[in-house]
Design a protein around this motif. Structure first.
Motif, PDB file in Angstrom:
ATOM      1  N   CYS A  19      55.784  84.802-112.414  1.00 21.08           N
ATOM      2  CA  CYS A  19      55.805  84.202-111.079  1.00 21.08           C
ATOM      3  C   CYS A  19      56.559  85.055-110.059  1.00 21.08           C
ATOM      4  CB  CYS A  19      56.436  82.813-111.137  1.00 21.08           C
ATOM      5  SG  CYS A  19      55.490  81.591-112.068  1.00 21.08           S
ATOM      6  N   GLY A  20      57.265  86.082-110.537  1.00 19.24           N
ATOM      7  CA  GLY A  20      58.050  86.899-109.610  1.00 19.24           C
ATOM      8  C   GLY A  20      59.285  86.187-109.103  1.00 19.24           C
ATOM      9  N   LEU A  21      59.805  85.256-109.899  1.00 20.43           N
ATOM     10  CA  LEU A  21      60.994  84.486-109.517  1.00 20.43           C
ATOM     11  C   LEU A  21      62.140  84.797-110.473  1.00 20.43           C
ATOM     12  CD1 LEU A  21      59.129  81.105-108.874  1.00 20.43           C
ATOM     13  CD2 LEU A  21      59.846  82.793-107.150  1.00 20.43           C
ATOM     14  N   GLY A  74      66.699  73.616-100.186  1.00 23.51           N
ATOM     15  CA  GLY A  74      65.252  73.566-100.326  1.00 23.51           C
ATOM     16  C   GLY A  74      64.909  72.899-101.640  1.00 23.51           C
ATOM     17  N   LEU A  75      63.803  72.141-101.651  1.00 21.50           N
ATOM     18  CA  LEU A  75      63.389  71.394-102.839  1.00 21.50           C
ATOM     19  C   LEU A  75      61.935  71.720-103.142  1.00 21.50           C
ATOM     20  CD1 LEU A  75      63.742  69.114-104.986  1.00 21.50           C
ATOM     21  CD2 LEU A  75      63.093  67.497-103.184  1.00 21.50           C
ATOM     22  N   CYS A  76      61.676  72.265-104.334  1.00 23.02           N
ATOM     23  CA  CYS A  76      60.317  72.605-104.758  1.00 23.02           C
ATOM     24  C   CYS A  76      59.924  71.716-105.933  1.00 23.02           C
ATOM     25  CB  CYS A  76      60.245  74.079-105.153  1.00 23.02           C
ATOM     26  SG  CYS A  76      58.626  74.584-105.774  1.00 23.02           S
ATOM     27  N   ILE A  77      58.841  70.980-105.768  1.00 20.77           N
ATOM     28  CA  ILE A  77      58.387  70.002-106.751  1.00 20.77           C
ATOM     29  C   ILE A  77      57.011  70.419-107.247  1.00 20.77           C
ATOM     30  CG2 ILE A  77      57.775  67.581-107.099  1.00 20.77           C
ATOM     31  CD1 ILE A  77      59.579  67.095-104.515  1.00 20.77           C
ATOM     32  N   PRO A 168      63.938  70.788 -96.401  1.00 26.74           N
ATOM     33  CA  PRO A 168      62.569  71.324 -96.439  1.00 26.74           C
ATOM     34  C   PRO A 168      62.054  71.359 -97.878  1.00 26.74           C
ATOM     35  CG  PRO A 168      63.957  72.672 -95.037  1.00 26.74           C
ATOM     36  CD  PRO A 168      64.870  71.709 -95.738  1.00 26.74           C
ATOM     37  N   SER A 169      60.852  70.845 -98.087  1.00 35.98           N
ATOM     38  CA  SER A 169      60.337  70.681 -99.443  1.00 35.98           C
ATOM     39  C   SER A 169      58.957  71.303 -99.594  1.00 35.98           C
ATOM     40  CB  SER A 169      60.272  69.193 -99.803  1.00 35.98           C
ATOM     41  OG  SER A 169      61.551  68.588 -99.707  1.00 35.98           O
ATOM     42  N   LEU A 170      58.673  71.725-100.815  1.00 29.56           N
ATOM     43  CA  LEU A 170      57.370  72.284-101.182  1.00 29.56           C
ATOM     44  C   LEU A 170      56.850  71.503-102.372  1.00 29.56           C
ATOM     45  CD1 LEU A 170      55.163  74.543-101.098  1.00 29.56           C
ATOM     46  CD2 LEU A 170      56.643  75.869-102.626  1.00 29.56           C
ATOM     47  N   ALA A 217      53.402  81.155-103.389  1.00 29.46           N
ATOM     48  CA  ALA A 217      53.666  79.939-102.611  1.00 29.46           C
ATOM     49  C   ALA A 217      55.157  79.701-102.469  1.00 29.46           C
ATOM     50  CB  ALA A 217      52.990  78.745-103.269  1.00 29.46           C
ATOM     51  N   VAL A 218      55.904  79.893-103.557  1.00 29.39           N
ATOM     52  CA  VAL A 218      57.349  79.685-103.499  1.00 29.39           C
ATOM     53  C   VAL A 218      58.004  80.730-102.599  1.00 29.39           C
ATOM     54  CG1 VAL A 218      59.486  79.666-104.845  1.00 29.39           C
ATOM     55  CG2 VAL A 218      57.435  78.541-105.733  1.00 29.39           C
ATOM     56  N   HIS A 219      57.603  81.991-102.732  1.00 27.95           N
ATOM     57  CA  HIS A 219      58.185  83.048-101.893  1.00 27.95           C
ATOM     58  C   HIS A 219      57.933  82.793-100.414  1.00 27.95           C
ATOM     59  CE1 HIS A 219      59.894  85.864-104.713  1.00 27.95           C
ATOM     60  NE2 HIS A 219      58.794  85.895-105.449  1.00 27.95           N
ATOM     61  N   SER A 220      56.707  82.433-100.076  1.00 19.16           N
ATOM     62  CA  SER A 220      56.376  82.188 -98.676  1.00 19.16           C
ATOM     63  C   SER A 220      57.199  81.030 -98.112  1.00 19.16           C
ATOM     64  CB  SER A 220      54.883  81.896 -98.553  1.00 19.16           C
ATOM     65  OG  SER A 220      54.538  81.513 -97.244  1.00 19.16           O
TER      66      SER A 220
END
Length: 230
Positions: A19-21, A74-77, A168-170, A217-220
């Motif tokens: 994922c490049g994370l 930031g919150l990524c779900i 801000p959430s994804l 998507a996460v990077h952007s």
């Protein structure tokens, strides 16, 4: 800003490979109670951070944001369900606990739910990804899986709490997710005041099936949080 990623139940940080994370912190969830697991993370993590997760990891990430929104930048779900457990789910988790007690291994239990974890296309054409999913089960200790099953049973409906999370959430979902379909993500996105949404052609383990797209998507999104988060 540190990025924290929480893998799903019976998964390992290999979930994020490709994922490049690679800068992410990847704590293990091994506390058998949601509130206590949140307590542990808040005690160990920096003062502020970006947090994300998939499936059970996303549920814990949402609980962290609900409890301490001032610490979450930031919150990524991903591939998640914010609702309280159903009776059917509770029966299934207890069946797994009984299986572990009777000598079944995490990988054997993982093998039995492959159709729920991976899309039909991947199961038919990507034996390497099937093996990675099974290997994550092999690498999960019995005690960790048992704790995660007990944690599952302490879940609550997080949707009311999410309405107060201004972070801000994804939200990332798999179009072919058999466990957490897009309708679950409709509910999560509707509860969050500031949310961006991405749908990928994948099953439940969306980060494993579509690592490049997931990471992009996460990077952007993360870049949009501001220069301090990059």
């Amino acid at each position: 800003m540190p990025l924290v990623l929480l893998a799903g139940m019976n998964c390992t940080p290999d979930l994020w490979t490709g994922c490049g994370l690679d800068d992410a912190v990847t704590p293990v969830m091994d506390v058998g109670d949601l509130d206590a697991q949140v307590d542990r993370l808040l005690a160990e993590l920096p003062d502020t951070f970006v947090i994300g997760g998939l499936s059970l990891g996303a549920i814990v990430a949402m609980a962290v944001a609900v409890r301490a929104p001032e610490r979450v930048s930031g919150l990524c779900i991903a591939a998640a369900n914010a609702k309280a457990p159903t009776p059917t789910q509770r029966v299934g988790w207890q069946r797994w606990l009984d299986g572990l007690a009777a000598g079944e291994t995490p990988v054997e239990l993982q093998a039995g739910i492959l159709p729920l974890l991976l899309s039909p296309r991947v199961r038919a054409s990507r034996p390497d990804l099937v093996q990675r999913v099974l290997r994550m089960g092999e690498e999960t200790p019995d005690a960790v899986l048992a704790a995660q099953l007990r944690l599952q049973a302490t879940r609550i409906d997080l949707r009311p709490g999410l309405r107060a999370v201004r972070t801000p959430s994804l939200v990332i979902e798999g179009a072919d997710d058999a466990l957490c379909p897009p309708s679950f993500h409709d509910e999560i996105a509707a509860a969050l005041p500031e949310v961006r949404r991405e749908r990928l052609d994948a099953g439940h383990l969306v980060a494993l099936e579509r690592p490049a797209e997931f990471g992009a998507a996460v990077h952007s999104w993360r870049a949009g949080l501001g220069a301090a988060v990059r």
